[in-house]
Design a protein around this motif. Structure first.
Motif, PDB file in Angstrom:
ATOM      1  N   LYS A  12       0.836  -1.196   0.000  1.00 33.79           N
ATOM      2  CA  LYS A  12       0.000   0.000   0.000  1.00 33.79           C
ATOM      3  C   LYS A  12       0.871   1.246   0.000  1.00 33.79           C
ATOM      4  O   LYS A  12       1.844   1.335   0.721  1.00 33.79           O
ATOM      5  N   GLY A  13       0.502   2.187  -0.822  1.00 33.58           N
ATOM      6  CA  GLY A  13       1.225   3.453  -0.855  1.00 33.58           C
ATOM      7  C   GLY A  13       0.684   4.427   0.177  1.00 33.58           C
ATOM      8  O   GLY A  13      -0.446   4.292   0.649  1.00 33.58           O
ATOM      9  N   GLY A  14       1.502   5.394   0.528  1.00 38.00           N
ATOM     10  CA  GLY A  14       1.055   6.461   1.418  1.00 38.00           C
ATOM     11  C   GLY A  14       0.916   6.079   2.879  1.00 38.00           C
ATOM     12  O   GLY A  14       0.163   6.712   3.612  1.00 38.00           O
ATOM     13  N   VAL A  15       1.630   5.046   3.315  1.00 38.21           N
ATOM     14  CA  VAL A  15       1.532   4.635   4.718  1.00 38.21           C
ATOM     15  C   VAL A  15       2.744   5.073   5.543  1.00 38.21           C
ATOM     16  O   VAL A  15       2.827   4.755   6.718  1.00 38.21           O
ATOM     17  N   GLY A  16       3.682   5.780   4.924  1.00 37.68           N
ATOM     18  CA  GLY A  16       4.811   6.337   5.662  1.00 37.68           C
ATOM     19  C   GLY A  16       6.060   5.489   5.691  1.00 37.68           C
ATOM     20  O   GLY A  16       6.942   5.721   6.525  1.00 37.68           O
ATOM     21  N   LYS A  17       6.176   4.506   4.813  1.00 38.04           N
ATOM     22  CA  LYS A  17       7.369   3.644   4.814  1.00 38.04           C
ATOM     23  C   LYS A  17       8.643   4.442   4.558  1.00 38.04           C
ATOM     24  O   LYS A  17       9.633   4.282   5.264  1.00 38.04           O
ATOM     25  N   THR A  18       8.625   5.290   3.550  1.00 38.76           N
ATOM     26  CA  THR A  18       9.821   6.047   3.192  1.00 38.76           C
ATOM     27  C   THR A  18      10.243   6.968   4.330  1.00 38.76           C
ATOM     28  O   THR A  18      11.422   7.011   4.704  1.00 38.76           O
ATOM     29  N   SER A  19       9.305   7.679   4.908  1.00 44.70           N
ATOM     30  CA  SER A  19       9.621   8.577   6.028  1.00 44.70           C
ATOM     31  C   SER A  19      10.155   7.799   7.222  1.00 44.70           C
ATOM     32  O   SER A  19      11.126   8.226   7.867  1.00 44.70           O
ATOM     33  N   LEU A  20       9.538   6.670   7.517  1.00 48.08           N
ATOM     34  CA  LEU A  20       9.986   5.844   8.638  1.00 48.08           C
ATOM     35  C   LEU A  20      11.421   5.378   8.434  1.00 48.08           C
ATOM     36  O   LEU A  20      12.267   5.519   9.320  1.00 48.08           O
ATOM     37  N   VAL A  21      11.721   4.844   7.251  1.00 48.25           N
ATOM     38  CA  VAL A  21      13.070   4.337   6.974  1.00 48.25           C
ATOM     39  C   VAL A  21      14.086   5.473   7.008  1.00 48.25           C
ATOM     40  O   VAL A  21      15.164   5.344   7.588  1.00 48.25           O
ATOM     41  N   TYR A  22      13.757   6.604   6.402  1.00 46.45           N
ATOM     42  CA  TYR A  22      14.684   7.740   6.380  1.00 46.45           C
ATOM     43  C   TYR A  22      15.020   8.193   7.803  1.00 46.45           C
ATOM     44  O   TYR A  22      16.189   8.346   8.158  1.00 46.45           O
ATOM     45  N   HIS A  23      14.012   8.411   8.617  1.00 43.34           N
ATOM     46  CA  HIS A  23      14.252   8.923   9.970  1.00 43.34           C
ATOM     47  C   HIS A  23      14.913   7.877  10.871  1.00 43.34           C
ATOM     48  O   HIS A  23      15.769   8.223  11.694  1.00 43.34           O
ATOM     49  N   LEU A  24      14.549   6.625  10.703  1.00 43.13           N
ATOM     50  CA  LEU A  24      15.196   5.574  11.479  1.00 43.13           C
ATOM     51  C   LEU A  24      16.673   5.455  11.104  1.00 43.13           C
ATOM     52  O   LEU A  24      17.539   5.352  11.977  1.00 43.13           O
TER      53      LEU A  24
END
Length: 71
Positions: A12-24
């Motif tokens: 699913k798109g738009g669930v925050g995966k990219t932001s989560l990985v970047y900040h982690l």
């Protein structure tokens, strides 16, 4: 030596995966941990988050004639 690996996947798109990985990844690097973030999304938003706009443009221009990205 065991190396821990975290994997994030969701169709699913738009669930925050990219932001989560970047900040982690950023937070772990601040704790002096070695981090490898692999961006397999053709839109390359995670890659773009780590690089300046100029660097991203150069990467896209240099790979326009070659298949040197994962797609």
């Amino acid at each position: 030596m065991n190396v821990p690996a975290l994997t994030f996947f969701n169709n699913k798109g738009g669930v925050g995966k990219t932001s989560l990985v970047y900040h982690l990844a950023w937070m772990l690097s601040e704790l002096d941990r070695s981090v490898l973030a692999v961006d397999l999304d053709p839109q390359a938003n995670l890659t773009a988050a780590f690089l300046s706009e100029g660097d991203v443009e150069r990467l896209w221009e240099s790979s326009a004639d070659k298949a040197d990205t994962i797609a």
